[in-house]
Write a protein that holds these residues in place. Structure first.
Motif, mmCIF file in Angstrom:
data_model
loop_
_atom_site.group_PDB
_atom_site.id
_atom_site.type_symbol
_atom_site.label_atom_id
_atom_site.label_comp_id
_atom_site.label_asym_id
_atom_site.label_seq_id
_atom_site.Cartn_x
_atom_site.Cartn_y
_atom_site.Cartn_z
ATOM 1 N N GLU A 73 58.087 42.673 41.676
ATOM 2 C CA GLU A 73 58.098 41.865 42.786
ATOM 3 C C GLU A 73 58.333 40.408 42.633
ATOM 4 O OE1 GLU A 73 58.410 42.802 45.833
ATOM 5 O OE2 GLU A 73 58.155 44.848 45.642
ATOM 6 N N ILE A 74 57.556 39.808 41.351
ATOM 7 C CA ILE A 74 57.753 38.414 41.124
ATOM 8 C C ILE A 74 59.181 38.247 40.813
ATOM 9 C CG2 ILE A 74 57.189 36.757 39.421
ATOM 10 C CD1 ILE A 74 54.328 37.841 39.491
ATOM 11 N N GLY A 75 59.575 39.158 39.918
ATOM 12 C CA GLY A 75 61.060 39.302 39.465
ATOM 13 C C GLY A 75 62.342 39.225 40.608
ATOM 14 N N ASN A 76 61.704 39.750 41.754
ATOM 15 C CA ASN A 76 62.872 39.834 42.708
ATOM 16 C C ASN A 76 62.613 38.613 43.633
ATOM 17 O OD1 ASN A 76 63.583 42.360 41.799
ATOM 18 N ND2 ASN A 76 62.066 43.443 42.961
ATOM 19 N N ASN A 77 61.626 37.809 43.660
ATOM 20 C CA ASN A 77 61.197 36.816 44.414
ATOM 21 C C ASN A 77 61.896 35.365 44.109
ATOM 22 O OD1 ASN A 77 59.714 34.467 45.693
ATOM 23 N ND2 ASN A 77 58.675 36.217 46.790
ATOM 24 N N ILE A 78 63.141 35.215 44.618
ATOM 25 C CA ILE A 78 63.919 33.841 44.263
ATOM 26 C C ILE A 78 63.252 32.771 44.323
ATOM 27 C CG2 ILE A 78 65.843 32.790 44.977
ATOM 28 C CD1 ILE A 78 66.961 35.106 46.250
ATOM 29 N N SER A 79 62.293 32.538 45.334
ATOM 30 C CA SER A 79 61.471 31.273 45.504
ATOM 31 C C SER A 79 60.729 31.144 44.196
ATOM 32 C CB SER A 79 60.501 31.344 46.505
ATOM 33 O OG SER A 79 61.417 31.110 47.880
ATOM 34 N N LEU A 80 60.040 32.225 43.754
ATOM 35 C CA LEU A 80 58.987 32.161 42.494
ATOM 36 C C LEU A 80 60.075 32.221 41.391
ATOM 37 C CD1 LEU A 80 56.238 34.675 43.577
ATOM 38 C CD2 LEU A 80 56.378 32.207 44.041
ATOM 39 N N LYS A 81 60.952 32.745 41.288
ATOM 40 C CA LYS A 81 61.704 32.763 39.934
ATOM 41 C C LYS A 81 62.211 31.343 39.782
ATOM 42 C CE LYS A 81 64.717 35.654 38.669
ATOM 43 N NZ LYS A 81 65.954 36.679 39.059
ATOM 44 N N GLU A 82 62.585 30.457 40.721
ATOM 45 C CA GLU A 82 63.082 29.020 40.810
ATOM 46 C C GLU A 82 62.089 28.212 40.066
ATOM 47 O OE1 GLU A 82 63.994 28.090 44.869
ATOM 48 O OE2 GLU A 82 66.053 29.028 44.511
ATOM 49 N N ILE A 83 60.742 28.289 40.289
ATOM 50 C CA ILE A 83 59.905 27.638 39.547
ATOM 51 C C ILE A 83 59.368 28.145 38.415
ATOM 52 C CG2 ILE A 83 59.252 26.369 41.668
ATOM 53 C CD1 ILE A 83 56.593 28.100 41.881
ATOM 54 N N ASN A 84 59.739 29.468 37.724
ATOM 55 C CA ASN A 84 59.353 30.018 36.647
ATOM 56 C C ASN A 84 57.864 30.361 36.833
ATOM 57 O OD1 ASN A 84 59.886 31.013 33.982
ATOM 58 N ND2 ASN A 84 59.211 29.084 32.971
ATOM 59 N N PHE A 85 57.677 30.917 37.819
ATOM 60 C CA PHE A 85 56.475 31.303 38.313
ATOM 61 C C PHE A 85 55.661 32.628 37.325
ATOM 62 C CE2 PHE A 85 53.381 34.458 40.326
ATOM 63 C CZ PHE A 85 52.428 33.451 41.070
ATOM 64 N N SER A 86 54.424 32.508 37.143
ATOM 65 C CA SER A 86 53.755 33.675 36.325
ATOM 66 C C SER A 86 52.465 33.522 36.663
ATOM 67 C CB SER A 86 53.885 33.177 34.692
ATOM 68 O OG SER A 86 53.181 32.361 34.266
ATOM 69 N N ALA A 87 51.533 34.581 36.488
ATOM 70 C CA ALA A 87 50.364 34.845 36.732
ATOM 71 C C ALA A 87 49.674 35.602 35.770
ATOM 72 C CB ALA A 87 50.180 35.669 38.225
ATOM 73 N N SER A 88 48.338 35.376 35.461
ATOM 74 C CA SER A 88 47.507 36.175 34.762
ATOM 75 C C SER A 88 46.776 37.363 35.637
ATOM 76 C CB SER A 88 46.629 35.189 33.944
ATOM 77 O OG SER A 88 47.489 34.328 32.976
ATOM 78 N N ILE A 89 46.264 38.375 34.827
ATOM 79 C CA ILE A 89 45.672 39.521 35.429
ATOM 80 C C ILE A 89 44.594 39.923 34.684
ATOM 81 C CG2 ILE A 89 45.843 41.926 36.232
ATOM 82 C CD1 ILE A 89 48.791 41.232 37.160
ATOM 83 N N GLY A 90 43.257 40.265 35.063
ATOM 84 C CA GLY A 90 42.370 40.846 34.541
ATOM 85 C C GLY A 90 41.806 42.001 35.356
ATOM 86 N N TYR A 91 41.134 42.708 34.590
ATOM 87 C CA TYR A 91 40.610 44.060 35.413
ATOM 88 C C TYR A 91 39.380 44.652 34.911
ATOM 89 C CZ TYR A 91 42.757 46.701 31.310
ATOM 90 O OH TYR A 91 43.072 47.335 30.283
ATOM 91 N N SER A 92 38.745 45.466 35.743
ATOM 92 C CA SER A 92 37.713 46.393 35.355
ATOM 93 C C SER A 92 37.542 47.595 35.861
ATOM 94 C CB SER A 92 36.452 45.760 35.308
ATOM 95 O OG SER A 92 36.261 45.289 36.808
ATOM 96 N N HIS A 93 36.916 48.687 35.837
ATOM 97 C CA HIS A 93 36.774 49.875 36.098
ATOM 98 C C HIS A 93 35.420 50.263 36.483
ATOM 99 C CE1 HIS A 93 40.885 50.766 35.414
ATOM 100 N NE2 HIS A 93 40.746 50.834 33.965
ATOM 101 N N TRP A 94 35.087 50.526 37.703
ATOM 102 C CA TRP A 94 33.751 51.016 38.153
ATOM 103 C C TRP A 94 32.982 51.980 37.325
ATOM 104 C CZ3 TRP A 94 31.062 54.850 40.637
ATOM 105 C CH2 TRP A 94 29.720 54.630 41.038
ATOM 106 N N GLU A 95 31.817 51.985 36.826
ATOM 107 C CA GLU A 95 31.080 53.104 36.427
ATOM 108 C C GLU A 95 29.739 53.079 37.021
ATOM 109 O OE1 GLU A 95 30.769 52.760 32.110
ATOM 110 O OE2 GLU A 95 32.865 53.046 31.813
ATOM 111 N N ILE A 96 29.070 54.115 36.898
ATOM 112 C CA ILE A 96 27.817 54.420 37.747
ATOM 113 C C ILE A 96 26.732 53.395 37.236
ATOM 114 C CG2 ILE A 96 25.909 55.924 37.938
ATOM 115 C CD1 ILE A 96 27.587 58.446 38.031
ATOM 116 N N GLY A 97 26.071 52.757 38.097
ATOM 117 C CA GLY A 97 25.087 51.734 37.853
ATOM 118 C C GLY A 97 25.778 50.367 37.700
ATOM 119 N N THR A 98 27.138 50.229 37.640
ATOM 120 C CA THR A 98 27.643 48.713 37.750
ATOM 121 C C THR A 98 27.511 48.168 39.165
ATOM 122 O OG1 THR A 98 29.358 49.372 36.072
ATOM 123 C CG2 THR A 98 29.627 47.657 37.085
ATOM 124 N N SER A 99 27.077 47.075 38.898
ATOM 125 C CA SER A 99 27.057 46.054 40.300
ATOM 126 C C SER A 99 28.340 45.619 40.547
ATOM 127 C CB SER A 99 25.553 45.035 40.284
ATOM 128 O OG SER A 99 26.066 44.196 39.294
#
Length: 297
Positions: free
Chosen positions: A248-274
């Protein structure tokens, strides 16, 4: 026409068809209707109300995969592995009343005439309560909306992640969290101005919204920090969403014009995790990915 009644119909544990011969008479008894109304009036929260409704459907009829979708709410209750037959009902669309939404049932076996009739009777009892629940959802949406990007704000995230963890505890659903931020967002503001910065935030919110399923939710916590709750989720869900975000970022012309990028982090919930621990794990993964990206440059 002779009607064959099932005397055990009001028994909550009974899940066989209510009638065996079609009749123009109501399938639900007065006692059943009172029980239905009492159950549906227990909460104005859409998910709780629809969860209670699904229990009633299974009680008076049989279990189905149930999905409800409207402009102000979504509910999904998957139970069956094989969904060979589908039945859709447009709720509240008769006469001059506006349509409230679409209820979809999926089944392993065909729907009978009496099952259609019973679901219609249950919908008639659901609709008045559903109107209140949807209005409540609409008012909540105004309180919980980020006014710049029109996605969920921090308050909505904090409430939603709490309920998502509760639901995963109760129903053993997978739950994943993605934390994202825009790389060099200060440089974008300094170079192009804050108006452009606001446009970038809006564009990125749209990218995230297009990249997820209807059961997932996107939030802006503030500044250039965004969060996505994926539920139900499996470890592979993150990779799929990440790939769609990049596309989707690659298909967005406005974002491509400014060489846009984003960073991503993730986690998976396990029993007991708040909720706090889940966020901290995703946030830590985000900064690890940022550090790795700098090294690879």
């Amino acid at each position: 026409m002779e009607t064959i009644h099932n005397n055990k119909h009001s028994n909550l544990g009974h899940r066989t068809p209510v009638f065996t011969v079609f009749s123009n008479e109501p399938l639900l008894s007065v006692k059943d209707k009172l029980l239905t109304l009492e159950t549906l009036q227990q909460s104005l929260d859409l998910k709780e109300m629809m969860d209670n409704f699904a229990t009633l459907v299974a009680t008076f009829n049989r279990p189905f995969n149930i999905r409800f979708q409207s402009a102000f709410g979504f509910f999904s209750l998957p139970k069956l592995q094989h969904n060979n037959f589908t039945k859709n009902f447009n709720l509240g669309s008769s006469g001059q009343s506006p349509r409230l939404g679409t209820m979809t049932y999926q089944s392993e076996t065909p729907f009978t005439v009496n099952e259609d009739k019973l679901l219609t009777e249950l919908h008639a009892l659901l609709i008045p309560n559903l109107k209140h629940a949807l209005k409540f959802s609409e008012l909540n949406a105004m309180v919980y909306k980020d006014h710049l990007t029109n996605i969920g704000n921090r308050a909505y995230y904090e409430e939603t992640i709490f309920h998502a963890i509760e639901q995963s505890n109760r129903a053993n659903l997978g739950l994943s969290l993605m934390v994202l931020d825009i790389n060099h967002f200060k440089v974008i503001n300094d170079t192009y101005g804050h108006l452009k910065g606001d446009q970038v935030l809006n564009q990125f919110a749209q990218v995230l919204t297009k990249s997820i399923r209807t059961s997932d939710i996107v939030f802006r916590l503030g500044g250039d920090e965004f969060v996505v709750i994926l539920q139900p989720s499996a470890p592979c869900s993150i990779d799929k969403v990440h790939q769609r975000i990049k596309e989707e970022i690659g298909n967005n012309i406005s974002l491509k014009e400014i060489n846009f990028s984003a960073s991503i982090g993730y986690s998976h919930w396990e029993i007991g995790t708040s909720a706090t621990q889940l966020f901290e794990l995703a946030d830590q993964n985000l900064y690890e990915n940022k550090a790795l990206a700098r090294i690879q440059r």
